[in-house]
Every structure is written in C-alpha cells, then in structure tokens.
Write an enzyme that holds these catalytic residues in place. Structure first.
Site, PDB file in Angstrom:
ATOM      1  N   SER A  46       0.820  -1.028   0.044  1.00  0.00           N
ATOM      2  CA  SER A  46      -0.170   0.088  -0.027  1.00  0.00           C
ATOM      3  C   SER A  46       0.674   1.216   0.687  1.00  0.00           C
ATOM      4  O   SER A  46       2.419   1.389   0.882  1.00  0.00           O
ATOM      5  CB  SER A  46      -0.937  -0.065   1.021  1.00  0.00           C
ATOM      6  OG  SER A  46      -1.498   1.048   1.667  1.00  0.00           O
ATOM      7  N   GLY A  47       0.226   2.437  -1.021  1.00  0.00           N
ATOM      8  CA  GLY A  47       0.815   3.495  -0.522  1.00  0.00           C
ATOM      9  C   GLY A  47       0.843   3.990   0.475  1.00  0.00           C
ATOM     10  O   GLY A  47       1.969   5.178   1.545  1.00  0.00           O
ATOM     11  N   LEU A  48      -0.677   4.060   1.165  1.00  0.00           N
ATOM     12  CA  LEU A  48      -0.944   4.834   2.456  1.00  0.00           C
ATOM     13  C   LEU A  48      -0.242   4.196   3.552  1.00  0.00           C
ATOM     14  O   LEU A  48       0.551   5.334   3.957  1.00  0.00           O
ATOM     15  CB  LEU A  48      -2.240   4.774   2.418  1.00  0.00           C
ATOM     16  CG  LEU A  48      -2.845   4.688   3.705  1.00  0.00           C
ATOM     17  CD1 LEU A  48      -2.639   6.361   3.978  1.00  0.00           C
ATOM     18  CD2 LEU A  48      -4.505   4.470   4.298  1.00  0.00           C
ATOM     19  N   ASP A  58       0.653  10.334   2.272  1.00  0.00           N
ATOM     20  CA  ASP A  58       0.346   9.047   1.045  1.00  0.00           C
ATOM     21  C   ASP A  58       0.724  10.347   0.370  1.00  0.00           C
ATOM     22  O   ASP A  58      -0.801  10.121  -0.669  1.00  0.00           O
ATOM     23  CB  ASP A  58      -1.261   9.108   1.202  1.00  0.00           C
ATOM     24  CG  ASP A  58      -1.130   7.865   0.116  1.00  0.00           C
ATOM     25  OD1 ASP A  58      -0.544   7.335  -0.860  1.00  0.00           O
ATOM     26  OD2 ASP A  58      -2.815   6.877  -0.252  1.00  0.00           O
ATOM     27  N   ASP A  85       1.263  -0.696  -5.014  1.00  0.00           N
ATOM     28  CA  ASP A  85       0.546   0.792  -5.142  1.00  0.00           C
ATOM     29  C   ASP A  85       1.731   1.010  -5.915  1.00  0.00           C
ATOM     30  O   ASP A  85       2.662   2.239  -5.335  1.00  0.00           O
ATOM     31  CB  ASP A  85      -0.233   1.346  -3.980  1.00  0.00           C
ATOM     32  CG  ASP A  85      -0.549   1.925  -4.185  1.00  0.00           C
ATOM     33  OD1 ASP A  85      -0.621   3.387  -5.077  1.00  0.00           O
ATOM     34  OD2 ASP A  85      -1.564   2.472  -3.154  1.00  0.00           O
ATOM     35  N   ASP A  87       0.612   4.089  -6.616  1.00  0.00           N
ATOM     36  CA  ASP A  87      -0.171   5.640  -7.588  1.00  0.00           C
ATOM     37  C   ASP A  87       0.020   6.386  -8.746  1.00  0.00           C
ATOM     38  O   ASP A  87      -0.823   5.007  -9.517  1.00  0.00           O
ATOM     39  CB  ASP A  87       0.918   6.366  -6.626  1.00  0.00           C
ATOM     40  CG  ASP A  87       1.598   6.035  -4.804  1.00  0.00           C
ATOM     41  OD1 ASP A  87       0.137   5.914  -5.022  1.00  0.00           O
ATOM     42  OD2 ASP A  87       2.421   7.081  -3.992  1.00  0.00           O
ATOM     43  N   GLU A 114      -2.972   4.794 -10.888  1.00  0.00           N
ATOM     44  CA  GLU A 114      -4.163   4.982 -10.942  1.00  0.00           C
ATOM     45  C   GLU A 114      -4.476   6.643 -11.397  1.00  0.00           C
ATOM     46  O   GLU A 114      -3.523   6.981 -12.015  1.00  0.00           O
ATOM     47  CB  GLU A 114      -4.505   6.020  -9.566  1.00  0.00           C
ATOM     48  CG  GLU A 114      -3.789   6.830  -9.280  1.00  0.00           C
ATOM     49  CD  GLU A 114      -4.017   6.731  -6.907  1.00  0.00           C
ATOM     50  OE1 GLU A 114      -3.271   5.976  -6.798  1.00  0.00           O
ATOM     51  OE2 GLU A 114      -4.421   7.792  -6.960  1.00  0.00           O
ATOM     52  N   LYS A 120      -0.192  13.034  -6.263  1.00  0.00           N
ATOM     53  CA  LYS A 120      -1.568  12.174  -6.077  1.00  0.00           C
ATOM     54  C   LYS A 120      -1.452  12.395  -4.135  1.00  0.00           C
ATOM     55  O   LYS A 120      -0.488  13.190  -3.753  1.00  0.00           O
ATOM     56  CB  LYS A 120      -1.831  10.756  -6.146  1.00  0.00           C
ATOM     57  CG  LYS A 120      -0.612  10.102  -5.321  1.00  0.00           C
ATOM     58  CD  LYS A 120      -0.999   9.818  -4.118  1.00  0.00           C
ATOM     59  CE  LYS A 120      -2.057   8.939  -4.220  1.00  0.00           C
ATOM     60  NZ  LYS A 120      -1.927   7.806  -4.215  1.00  0.00           N
ATOM     61  N   ASN A 122      -4.188  10.853  -1.454  1.00  0.00           N
ATOM     62  CA  ASN A 122      -5.283   9.531  -0.953  1.00  0.00           C
ATOM     63  C   ASN A 122      -6.960   9.471  -1.646  1.00  0.00           C
ATOM     64  O   ASN A 122      -7.120  11.218  -1.617  1.00  0.00           O
ATOM     65  CB  ASN A 122      -5.060   9.940   0.588  1.00  0.00           C
ATOM     66  CG  ASN A 122      -5.572   8.204   0.848  1.00  0.00           C
ATOM     67  OD1 ASN A 122      -7.107   8.036   1.174  1.00  0.00           O
ATOM     68  ND2 ASN A 122      -5.022   7.348   0.514  1.00  0.00           N
ATOM     69  N   SER A 123      -7.213   9.097  -1.969  1.00  0.00           N
ATOM     70  CA  SER A 123      -8.443   8.984  -2.500  1.00  0.00           C
ATOM     71  C   SER A 123      -9.736   9.846  -1.266  1.00  0.00           C
ATOM     72  O   SER A 123     -10.301  10.095  -1.544  1.00  0.00           O
ATOM     73  CB  SER A 123      -8.955   7.669  -2.637  1.00  0.00           C
ATOM     74  OG  SER A 123      -8.136   7.249  -4.391  1.00  0.00           O
ATOM     75  N   ARG A 158      -6.383   1.162 -12.572  1.00  0.00           N
ATOM     76  CA  ARG A 158      -7.480   2.252 -11.504  1.00  0.00           C
ATOM     77  C   ARG A 158      -8.029   3.145 -11.499  1.00  0.00           C
ATOM     78  O   ARG A 158      -7.332   4.450 -12.063  1.00  0.00           O
ATOM     79  CB  ARG A 158      -6.285   2.765 -10.333  1.00  0.00           C
ATOM     80  CG  ARG A 158      -7.518   3.430  -8.438  1.00  0.00           C
ATOM     81  CD  ARG A 158      -6.095   2.916  -7.864  1.00  0.00           C
ATOM     82  NE  ARG A 158      -7.401   3.976  -6.399  1.00  0.00           N
ATOM     83  CZ  ARG A 158      -6.074   4.128  -5.352  1.00  0.00           C
ATOM     84  NH1 ARG A 158      -5.168   3.129  -4.940  1.00  0.00           N
ATOM     85  NH2 ARG A 158      -6.695   5.273  -4.565  1.00  0.00           N
ATOM     86  N   HIS A 189     -12.546   2.041  -7.502  1.00  0.00           N
ATOM     87  CA  HIS A 189     -12.488   2.055  -5.969  1.00  0.00           C
ATOM     88  C   HIS A 189     -13.513   3.404  -5.864  1.00  0.00           C
ATOM     89  O   HIS A 189     -14.619   4.304  -6.675  1.00  0.00           O
ATOM     90  CB  HIS A 189     -10.901   3.495  -6.157  1.00  0.00           C
ATOM     91  CG  HIS A 189     -10.369   2.634  -5.045  1.00  0.00           C
ATOM     92  ND1 HIS A 189     -11.393   2.402  -4.234  1.00  0.00           N
ATOM     93  CD2 HIS A 189      -9.392   4.247  -4.096  1.00  0.00           C
ATOM     94  CE1 HIS A 189     -10.983   2.415  -1.964  1.00  0.00           C
ATOM     95  NE2 HIS A 189      -9.525   3.926  -2.543  1.00  0.00           N
TER      96      HIS A 189
HETATM   97  C1  SPV Z   1      -3.177   2.545  -0.215  1.00  0.00           C
HETATM   98  O1  SPV Z   1      -3.624   1.339   0.346  1.00  0.00           O
HETATM   99  O2  SPV Z   1      -2.320   2.623  -0.581  1.00  0.00           O
HETATM  100  C2  SPV Z   1      -4.235   2.981  -1.438  1.00  0.00           C
HETATM  101  C3  SPV Z   1      -5.837   2.326  -1.018  1.00  0.00           C
HETATM  102  O3  SPV Z   1      -4.290   3.713  -2.420  1.00  0.00           O
HETATM  103  S1  SPV Z   1      -6.302   3.792  -0.326  1.00  0.00           S
HETATM  104  O4  SPV Z   1      -5.899   4.611   0.075  1.00  0.00           O
HETATM  105  O5  SPV Z   1      -8.371   3.417  -0.500  1.00  0.00           O
HETATM  106  O6  SPV Z   1      -6.065   4.642  -1.490  1.00  0.00           O
HETATM  107 MG    MG Z   2      -2.759   4.249  -2.687  1.00  0.00          MG
END
Ligand code: SPV
Ligand code: MG
Length: 294
Positions: A46-48, A58, A85, A87, A114, A120, A122-123, A158, A189
């Site tokens: 995961s990026g986060l 993130d 991930d 990004d 994505e 970027k 975080n979503s 994504r 997502h």
């Molecule tokens: C991550 O885990 O970094 C993701 C999922 O990209 S989210 O945090 O939902 O964007």
């Molecule tokens: Mg991410």
C-alpha cells in the site's frame, strides 16, 4: 517444466482466475512475513501504509526509489507475489517505463497505477480530485506493458472517476479505454459506505476484464456478495498498519504510565517470536555448515 512457479505467474493466477482472491496489505519486511504466515497468497504494498510507516503522508513524499527499497525488503522477506501501489506511476509514460523495468528486476509481480496526476493524494481526502486525461493515462498503461520483462507481470489500472464524483458513465468509459490500452485488470475504487456503485459497475462491466476492489469504506458488505458479483480480487488495504498503531499506542501508554514492563510482558510478542519470524533458525544451521568450530 518442473521449475517453481515465478511470483509473476503466481500473481497472474490470483488476478486472472475466476475465483475470488485476496491481497493483504504489508508495508515492510516484517509485515510481509506476517501476511504470509497468516496464509494469504499475495501482498498489497500500500502507498498509504508504506508512507505512514515512514512517518510520511500519502502524497508522494517518499520518492519512488525509496518505495523500491522498501519493496526489496518485502520481496526478500516472503515468497508471496507483491502487487505494488504505484500511485500515478510517479509522472508520465516515461516514469512508468522505468518503474516497471525496476519492479521486474526486483521480482515485484505487479503494479497498480491510478488515473490521477503526480503528486497524488489519498482517495479519501477531499472531493473532486483532478483526473488524468484518458489518452495520456492510456499512454502510461501501454508504456508500462511494453516495458515489462516478464510476460506474467500484471498492470492494474485504477479508475478514480467514482472517487472524484465524475459518475458511473465516466468510470465505465475510462475502464473501457484502459482495458483497450492493455491493462490486465481494472481497480474500481469507491469511498461510499455501501457497495451499491461497485455492484452497478461490475454488472455493467460484465467481466470484460478482471475487477479489483478495495472495500476500506464499504467494509460491512459481505464477501459472498463480492464473490457473486464476479469480482476477481479484494485488497484489504491498510489493516496491518492500523492494527499495529492500536497495539503500539496501548503498549506505549501502559509502559509510560506504569514505568514498568510488568503488565506488558506476556501481552506482546516475545523476543523469541521475533527470532523465529525473521528466521534465526536458518542462520544457526548455516553457521554449523560454514563457521569453523560451530
Ligand atoms: C493504498 O492502500 O494506498 C490505496 C488504497 O491506494 S486507498 O488508501 O483506498 O486509496
Ligand atoms: Mg494508494
């Protein structure tokens, strides 16, 4: 041919097979080992959580080579395939090319990119995040696929259209374009608390390619419903980092208040457990083989 299956083939099997697969989040070598120990067949880098574990946001604060360094520890720590991930791919098509080449070199089985812009965020932050131009993003997908050095490398595209409030038609249009550009799977997502828009997407997408989801916000939806919807892969995206935060806070508070370890010992993993998880037994065996007098 009798050779062991590569991590690339293993991830392709998880993503492409019709049965539902699961990827569990990890953010360093230790958490990667815990994912494997639990029985999972693949890892979501995961990026986060990778950022958070470095104390960063993130928002591409960690450079992509710093991400690559962490991935190398994770790949060394486990035999499981890793979907990273990626990004936005850290730039344009050219950055994606170099990223994919380096991931293949390090034995990272796949990347998810994505359709947003570097840097970027975080979503789950803010509304109406700007999306990449469709054709430009398709160029990133094609460049990534043209750069893989293992035939089984996986590129997941994504779609952030639902996240950024652009609606279902836009999400489907983008998924179609990314599929045509060569993406191996589509990650759709959503940040809604129910999976209604996910199910509308899967129904209309009709499995034109494998679908990957991240049910962080619609966590209460039963996994059987995802299975019935024909979803390929579920990513449990951040739960090892979150559970470790809870555990670390509890331990830190206890020791701080008590000025003693008495209450904590027995509730935390033992030192022996650390030795076991990082494979000290193998080192002892190697010492007997290679070190004189052992
Ligand atoms: C991550 O885990 O970094 C993701 C999922 O990209 S989210 O945090 O939902 O964007
Ligand atoms: Mg991410």
């Amino acid at each position: 041919n009798g050779r062991p299956k590569t991590v690339f083939a293993a991830l392709r099997e998880e993503i492409a097979s019709p049965s539902l697969s699961f990827l569990m989040e990890a953010h360093n070598g230790l958490s990667a080992k815990i994912v494997e120990e639990a029985g999972f067949r693949g890892i979501w880098a995961s990026g986060l959580t990778g950022s958070a574990s470095l104390g960063l946001r993130d928002s591409n604060e960690a450079s992509w080579t710093q991400v690559l360094d962490t991935l190398e520890y994770m790949a060394d720590a486990t035999s499981l395939p890793i979907l990273v991930d990626g990004d936005t791919g850290y730039g344009n098509f050219n950055n994606v090319r170099r990223l994919v080449r380096k991931l293949c070199e390090r034995g990272i089985a796949g990347v998810c990119i994505e359709d947003k812009l570097f840097p970027k965020t975080n979503s789950f932050i803010g509304e109406a995040q700007p999306l990449a131009d469709i054709d430009e993003f398709c160029g990133r997908i094609k460049a990534g696929k043209d750069s893989q050095t293992d035939d089984d490398f996986i590129l997941v595209a994504r779609v952030e259209a639902l996240i950024s409030g652009r609606g279902m038609e836009e999400a489907l249009r983008r998924a179609e374009a990314y599929h045509a550009a060569g993406a191996d799977a589509i990650l759709i997502h959503s940040k809604k608390s129910t999976a209604t828009e996910i199910f509308e997407f899967t129904e209309r997408w009709a499995n034109r390619s494998p679908v990957v989801i991240v049910p962080t916000m619609y966590y209460a939806t039963s996994t059987d419903l995802f299975r019935q919807a024909g979803i390929s892969t579920i990513i449990w995206a951040n739960h090892l980092l979150r559970s470790s935060m809870t555990a670390m806070r509890e331990t830190a508070r206890r020791i701080f208040e008590d000025q003693s370890l008495r209450e904590v010992e027995g509730r935390v993993a033992s030192v022996r457990d650390i030795f076991a998880l990082v494979g000290n037994a193998e080192l002892e065996a190697a010492e007997r083989r290679y070190l004189p007098g052992k």
